[in-house]
Design an enzyme around this catalytic site. Structure first.
Site, PDB file in Angstrom:
ATOM      1  N   SER A  54      -9.764   1.947   2.827  1.00 43.14           N
ATOM      2  CA  SER A  54      -8.874   2.685   1.950  1.00 43.14           C
ATOM      3  C   SER A  54      -7.860   1.814   1.200  1.00 43.14           C
ATOM      4  O   SER A  54      -7.256   2.286   0.250  1.00 43.14           O
ATOM      5  CB  SER A  54      -8.103   3.741   2.751  1.00 43.14           C
ATOM      6  OG  SER A  54      -7.270   3.104   3.724  1.00 43.14           O
ATOM      7  N   LYS A  63       0.847  -1.199   0.000  1.00 44.63           N
ATOM      8  CA  LYS A  63       0.000   0.000   0.000  1.00 44.63           C
ATOM      9  C   LYS A  63       0.881   1.247   0.000  1.00 44.63           C
ATOM     10  O   LYS A  63       1.947   1.254   0.634  1.00 44.63           O
ATOM     11  CB  LYS A  63      -0.905  -0.039   1.232  1.00 44.63           C
ATOM     12  CG  LYS A  63      -1.976   1.040   1.277  1.00 44.63           C
ATOM     13  CD  LYS A  63      -2.889   0.840   2.491  1.00 44.63           C
ATOM     14  CE  LYS A  63      -3.943   1.916   2.614  1.00 44.63           C
ATOM     15  NZ  LYS A  63      -4.839   1.691   3.766  1.00 44.63           N
ATOM     16  N   SER A  85      -9.887  -0.571   6.912  1.00 40.60           N
ATOM     17  CA  SER A  85      -9.324  -0.415   5.569  1.00 40.60           C
ATOM     18  C   SER A  85      -8.671  -1.646   4.964  1.00 40.60           C
ATOM     19  O   SER A  85      -8.360  -1.640   3.781  1.00 40.60           O
ATOM     20  CB  SER A  85      -8.326   0.732   5.548  1.00 40.60           C
ATOM     21  OG  SER A  85      -9.026   1.933   5.458  1.00 40.60           O
TER      22      SER A  85
HETATM   23  N1  GLN Z   1     -13.238   4.186   6.454  1.00 41.36           N
HETATM   24  C1  GLN Z   1     -12.519   4.505   7.644  1.00 41.36           C
HETATM   25  C2  GLN Z   1     -12.055   5.938   7.575  1.00 41.36           C
HETATM   26  O1  GLN Z   1     -12.352   6.552   6.630  1.00 41.36           O
HETATM   27  C3  GLN Z   1     -11.368   3.583   7.831  1.00 41.36           C
HETATM   28  C4  GLN Z   1     -10.139   3.955   7.114  1.00 41.36           C
HETATM   29  C5  GLN Z   1      -8.959   3.098   7.464  1.00 41.36           C
HETATM   30  O2  GLN Z   1      -9.096   2.036   8.071  1.00 41.36           O
HETATM   31  N2  GLN Z   1      -7.789   3.581   7.114  1.00 41.36           N
HETATM   32  O3  GLN Z   1     -11.434   6.467   8.441  1.00 41.36           O
END
Ligand code: GLN
Length: 493
Positions: A154, A79, A178
């Site tokens: 994400s 990532k 994410s």
């Molecule tokens: N959807 C969650 C957020 O927007 C989780 C994001 C993540 O786990 N990095 O914060």
């Protein structure tokens, strides 16, 4: 058979048997990326030279008999928020444009030491903030099961690349879902380890008390093999925890006789799409059939998790992102007068809208007038959620629930209503607040043919128990083996 249809463990086996080399495996991944990634936009960058160097080094380790990891020679997508030495590491943000990491994140270094090959950086929501992978400065990622849908976020690039056979397995990060949620939307397996299990050193921070690096892969075995490599305490991360050592791959035996699986009543019913509910219920039936015992649970505190998470995560983000000021890294505004003006212009031009929204929200909840009303209260609620889970784990060994209330939404349908998007994180964020391990496994398809994911949680440190329950399920089913059709499509993007 296409070698990119192999699991990481299978590919590692072939490499060890000299049926193919680390370099050939890398070239296969690179070839698939070049030929097909315009369909999904799963990669942020694929710098082949450093990857080839890593593959050659891995092959040398293999040849000398030093690399004994099951994943020696296997390419691993990374990532775009994990530092890979000499490679672009940009968090899919304009503000880090052109930034090259001067060091390896501990997880990446451990991969390299085990002879695995970091191969390509994967697209994501800017700074890991989002649930759709649409806020990237490289453009949105698309879902390999339906190009008009999001892959989740994400770590959407990681999930899409694994699903589209453009990468064998990947490392993502999970602050509030994410890893697990994109895994679920793309029909792959994703695991968020217990907080502290994997060093966060070199993971560009979003919410430091919530962030964990986790694997996305074809199945539970691959996740366990990756975790074996990246787990362990690290002097460079003061929050890493010396859990009793566990060999995760070896611990998989698929026997879950007598395992008590808690089923929270709050997670089945209103607000959960019918097909998701049906899919996760079938998942429960299957666990029962292979020996588990289902225990009804009530977790009434779950309803507070989303507001608590969005207060704590944004508060931490506002502080973590203060370092991006146009002086030290990446992008700097072209025109400015004073130093203050340089900061303001750089941050206004360099950060996207969603990131700016969160910095504002986080700054607000930390401001002196509101600190007690929001931030401190959220900390207390976080403790309540931790206690609630601890109580629940006296009655069961793992907890089963959906990963997300819906399957993948259409591209463009989420960002217009951020509150709705935040609410859809209801089943994933409690896990980060409590520091628990969480696994996402494919458990069926909805009527539109989109993957459904089921989630298994354990108490902090019980990562092996959670993985083994998922493994037992995957031994009995084949949802994780399905692949999207028409991967070779190359329409206009
Ligand atoms: N959807 C969650 C957020 O927007 C989780 C994001 C993540 O786990 N990095 O914060």
């Amino acid at each position: 058979m296409d070698i990119l249809d192999l699991t990481a463990v299978e590919l590692g086996e072939r490499i060890r048997k000299r049926e193919l080399s680390a370099l050939e495996a890398l070239e296969a991944v690179y070839g698939a990326c070049r030929a097909r990634d315009r369909n999904w936009n799963a990669y942020a960058a694929f710098e082949i030279d450093p990857a080839r160097t890593a593959a050659q080094r891995a092959q040398a380790l293999l040849d000398s008999g030093e690399a004994v990891s099951p994943l020696a020679g296997v390419p691993v997508g990374i990532k775009d928020n994990l530092n890979v030495r000499n490679c672009l590491t940009t968090c899919a943000s304009k503000i880090l444009r052109g930034y090259r990491a001067p060091f390896d994140a501990t997880a990446v270094r451990k991969l390299k030491d085990a002879g695995a090959v970091p191969a390509g950086t994967l697209n994501m929501d800017e700074f890991a903030m989002g649930s759709t992978s649409e806020t990237s400065c490289y453009g949105p990622v698309r879902n390999p099961w339906d190009r008009e849908r999001v892959p989740g976020g994400s770590s959407g690039g990681a999930a899409a690349a694994v699903a589209a056979r453009e990468c064998v397995c990947a490392l993502g990060s999970d602050t509030g879902g994410s890893v697990r949620q994109p895994a679920s939307y793309c029909g792959v397996t994703g695991f968020k380890p217990s907080y502290g299990r994997v060093s966060r050193y070199g993971l560009i921070a979003y919410g430091s008390s919530l962030d964990q690096i986790g694997p996305l892969a074809r199945d539970v075995r691959d996740c366990a093999a990756l975790l074996d490599i990246i787990a362990g305490p690290d002097p460079m991360d003061a929050t890493s925890i010396p859990f009793p050592d566990t060999r995760f791959l070896d611990a998989l035996n698929g026997d879950i006789h007598g395992l008590r699986v808690g089923v929270p009543e709050e997670c089945f019913g209103d607000g959960v799409e019918q097909d998701v509910q049906t899919g996760v219920e079938a998942f429960l039936d299957e666990l029962k059939r292979v020996g588990a015992e289902l225990v009804p649970l009530r977790l009434p505190f779950l309803r507070y998790a989303v507001p608590v998470y969005y207060i704590l995560a944004t508060a931490e983000a506002s502080s973590n992102l203060a370092r991006f000021d146009g002086v030290k890294y990446g992008f700097r505004a072209e025109r400015y007068t004073t130093i203050e003006d340089l900061y303001t212009r750089t941050r206004s031009e360099g950060f996207g809208k969603e990131v700016q929204r969160r910095i504002l929200l986080g700054t607000f909840v930390l401001s002196s007038g509101y600190y007690d009303a929001y931030y401190n209260k959220a900390l207390k609620m976080k403790q309540m959620i931790m206690d609630g889970f601890a109580e629940a784990f006296r009655r069961c060994d793992v907890i089963a629930l959906p990963v997300s209330p819906t399957t993948a939404p259409a591209l463009g349908s989420s960002l217009s209503d951020p509150l709705k998007m935040y609410l859809s994180d209801i089943f994933t964020v409690p896990v980060n607040l409590a520091g628990l391990p969480g696994l996402s496994v494919p458990c069926g398809f909805d009527r539109r043919g989109l993957p459904i994911g089921a989630q298994l949680l354990g108490a902090s440190g019980a990562d092996a128990t959670v993985l083994n329950a998922g493994y037992a399920y995957q031994l009995a089913t084949d949802w994780h083996k399905r692949r999207p059709e028409g991967l070779e499509v190359s329409g206009n993007v």
